[in-house]
Design a protein around this motif. Sequence first.
Motif, mmCIF file in Angstrom:
data_model
loop_
_atom_site.group_PDB
_atom_site.id
_atom_site.type_symbol
_atom_site.label_atom_id
_atom_site.label_comp_id
_atom_site.label_asym_id
_atom_site.label_seq_id
_atom_site.Cartn_x
_atom_site.Cartn_y
_atom_site.Cartn_z
ATOM 1 N N ILE A 115 -8.418 -32.707 2.655
ATOM 2 C CA ILE A 115 -7.791 -31.401 2.752
ATOM 3 C C ILE A 115 -6.882 -31.391 3.978
ATOM 4 O O ILE A 115 -7.336 -31.590 5.102
ATOM 5 C CB ILE A 115 -8.830 -30.276 2.880
ATOM 6 C CG1 ILE A 115 -9.793 -30.290 1.688
ATOM 7 C CG2 ILE A 115 -8.126 -28.930 2.986
ATOM 8 C CD1 ILE A 115 -9.141 -29.980 0.357
ATOM 9 N N GLU A 116 -5.609 -31.122 3.738
ATOM 10 C CA GLU A 116 -4.642 -31.101 4.830
ATOM 11 C C GLU A 116 -4.344 -29.675 5.260
ATOM 12 O O GLU A 116 -4.430 -28.743 4.463
ATOM 13 C CB GLU A 116 -3.348 -31.757 4.365
ATOM 14 C CG GLU A 116 -3.501 -33.202 4.005
ATOM 15 C CD GLU A 116 -2.396 -33.658 3.106
ATOM 16 O OE1 GLU A 116 -2.564 -34.711 2.474
ATOM 17 O OE2 GLU A 116 -1.383 -32.965 3.022
ATOM 18 N N SER A 117 -3.934 -29.567 6.510
ATOM 19 C CA SER A 117 -3.508 -28.271 7.029
ATOM 20 C C SER A 117 -2.568 -28.502 8.198
ATOM 21 O O SER A 117 -2.456 -29.623 8.705
ATOM 22 C CB SER A 117 -4.712 -27.441 7.465
ATOM 23 O OG SER A 117 -5.429 -28.116 8.481
ATOM 24 N N ALA A 132 -8.829 -33.325 6.805
ATOM 25 C CA ALA A 132 -10.290 -33.355 6.838
ATOM 26 C C ALA A 132 -10.819 -34.081 5.616
ATOM 27 O O ALA A 132 -10.475 -33.727 4.483
ATOM 28 C CB ALA A 132 -10.844 -31.930 6.887
ATOM 29 N N ALA A 133 -11.654 -35.071 5.850
ATOM 30 C CA ALA A 133 -12.219 -35.872 4.770
ATOM 31 C C ALA A 133 -13.663 -35.450 4.510
ATOM 32 O O ALA A 133 -14.395 -35.114 5.439
ATOM 33 C CB ALA A 133 -12.164 -37.349 5.121
ATOM 34 N N SER A 134 -14.048 -35.484 3.254
ATOM 35 C CA SER A 134 -15.442 -35.204 2.882
ATOM 36 C C SER A 134 -15.816 -36.128 1.729
ATOM 37 O O SER A 134 -14.962 -36.761 1.112
ATOM 38 C CB SER A 134 -15.621 -33.738 2.487
ATOM 39 O OG SER A 134 -14.807 -33.414 1.374
ATOM 40 N N GLY A 135 -17.113 -36.180 1.454
ATOM 41 C CA GLY A 135 -17.597 -37.072 0.403
ATOM 42 C C GLY A 135 -18.040 -38.400 0.992
ATOM 43 O O GLY A 135 -18.656 -38.451 2.047
ATOM 44 N N ARG A 136 -17.669 -39.472 0.328
ATOM 45 C CA ARG A 136 -18.105 -40.807 0.728
ATOM 46 C C ARG A 136 -17.224 -41.356 1.849
ATOM 47 O O ARG A 136 -16.559 -42.389 1.718
ATOM 48 C CB ARG A 136 -18.105 -41.736 -0.469
ATOM 49 C CG ARG A 136 -19.049 -41.277 -1.579
ATOM 50 C CD ARG A 136 -18.867 -42.075 -2.853
ATOM 51 N NE ARG A 136 -19.221 -43.478 -2.715
ATOM 52 C CZ ARG A 136 -20.441 -43.979 -2.898
ATOM 53 N NH1 ARG A 136 -21.439 -43.166 -3.231
ATOM 54 N NH2 ARG A 136 -20.664 -45.261 -2.769
ATOM 55 N N ASP A 153 -10.880 -38.322 14.609
ATOM 56 C CA ASP A 153 -12.163 -37.910 15.163
ATOM 57 C C ASP A 153 -13.198 -38.192 14.070
ATOM 58 O O ASP A 153 -13.361 -37.401 13.133
ATOM 59 C CB ASP A 153 -12.129 -36.421 15.525
ATOM 60 C CG ASP A 153 -13.406 -35.972 16.205
ATOM 61 O OD1 ASP A 153 -14.466 -36.617 16.003
ATOM 62 O OD2 ASP A 153 -13.364 -34.964 16.931
ATOM 63 N N THR A 154 -13.852 -39.343 14.186
ATOM 64 C CA THR A 154 -14.772 -39.743 13.121
ATOM 65 C C THR A 154 -16.012 -38.850 13.069
ATOM 66 O O THR A 154 -16.632 -38.725 12.017
ATOM 67 C CB THR A 154 -15.193 -41.207 13.286
ATOM 68 O OG1 THR A 154 -15.691 -41.410 14.610
ATOM 69 C CG2 THR A 154 -14.011 -42.139 13.057
ATOM 70 N N ASP A 155 -16.358 -38.212 14.165
ATOM 71 C CA ASP A 155 -17.497 -37.280 14.138
ATOM 72 C C ASP A 155 -17.180 -36.075 13.254
ATOM 73 O O ASP A 155 -18.068 -35.515 12.610
ATOM 74 C CB ASP A 155 -17.844 -36.814 15.546
ATOM 75 C CG ASP A 155 -18.472 -37.915 16.372
ATOM 76 O OD1 ASP A 155 -18.413 -37.848 17.611
ATOM 77 O OD2 ASP A 155 -19.018 -38.872 15.771
ATOM 78 N N THR A 174 -12.030 -36.225 10.573
ATOM 79 C CA THR A 174 -10.694 -35.618 10.539
ATOM 80 C C THR A 174 -9.679 -36.531 11.208
ATOM 81 O O THR A 174 -9.956 -37.105 12.257
ATOM 82 C CB THR A 174 -10.706 -34.248 11.231
ATOM 83 O OG1 THR A 174 -11.646 -33.392 10.568
ATOM 84 C CG2 THR A 174 -9.330 -33.607 11.176
ATOM 85 N N THR A 175 -8.531 -36.628 10.588
ATOM 86 C CA THR A 175 -7.405 -37.371 11.139
ATOM 87 C C THR A 175 -6.283 -36.397 11.444
ATOM 88 O O THR A 175 -6.098 -35.410 10.713
ATOM 89 C CB THR A 175 -6.926 -38.430 10.131
ATOM 90 O OG1 THR A 175 -7.984 -39.345 9.875
ATOM 91 C CG2 THR A 175 -5.732 -39.201 10.671
#
Length: 124
Positions: free
Chosen positions: A5-7, A23-27, A73-75, A78-79
Amino acid sequence: QVQLIESGGGLVQAGGSLRLSCAASGRTFSISTMGWFRQTPGKEREFVAAIKWRSGSTYYADFVKGRFTTTSDTDKNTTYLQINSLRPEDTAVYYCAAGRSYAGYSLPGSYDYWGQGTQVTVSS
């Protein structure tokens, strides 16, 4: 599967700045590389920047070096793409992408998942 999801896109005057987020989600454990591309009507998708998810190594297209910075930010899974000194020719839809391989980071076909895109418009 990975969802992106981009913003952060919008309308900005030339010389201004924007920070795009992806923002990344899932696997997310399957992600090796995150990439940023941009596209204008009638043109192919163009590589902008990429970052290795775990090491943080970054790669840039020649035309953006010094103005664009990508971080992760891998925690937060999010990129980010920080864009400074924006020019009217930077106007495009910007996409983030996630790839399970490090190879071919500048090629759209190397990525497995794509965000929906966010419009960046730079006025002169």
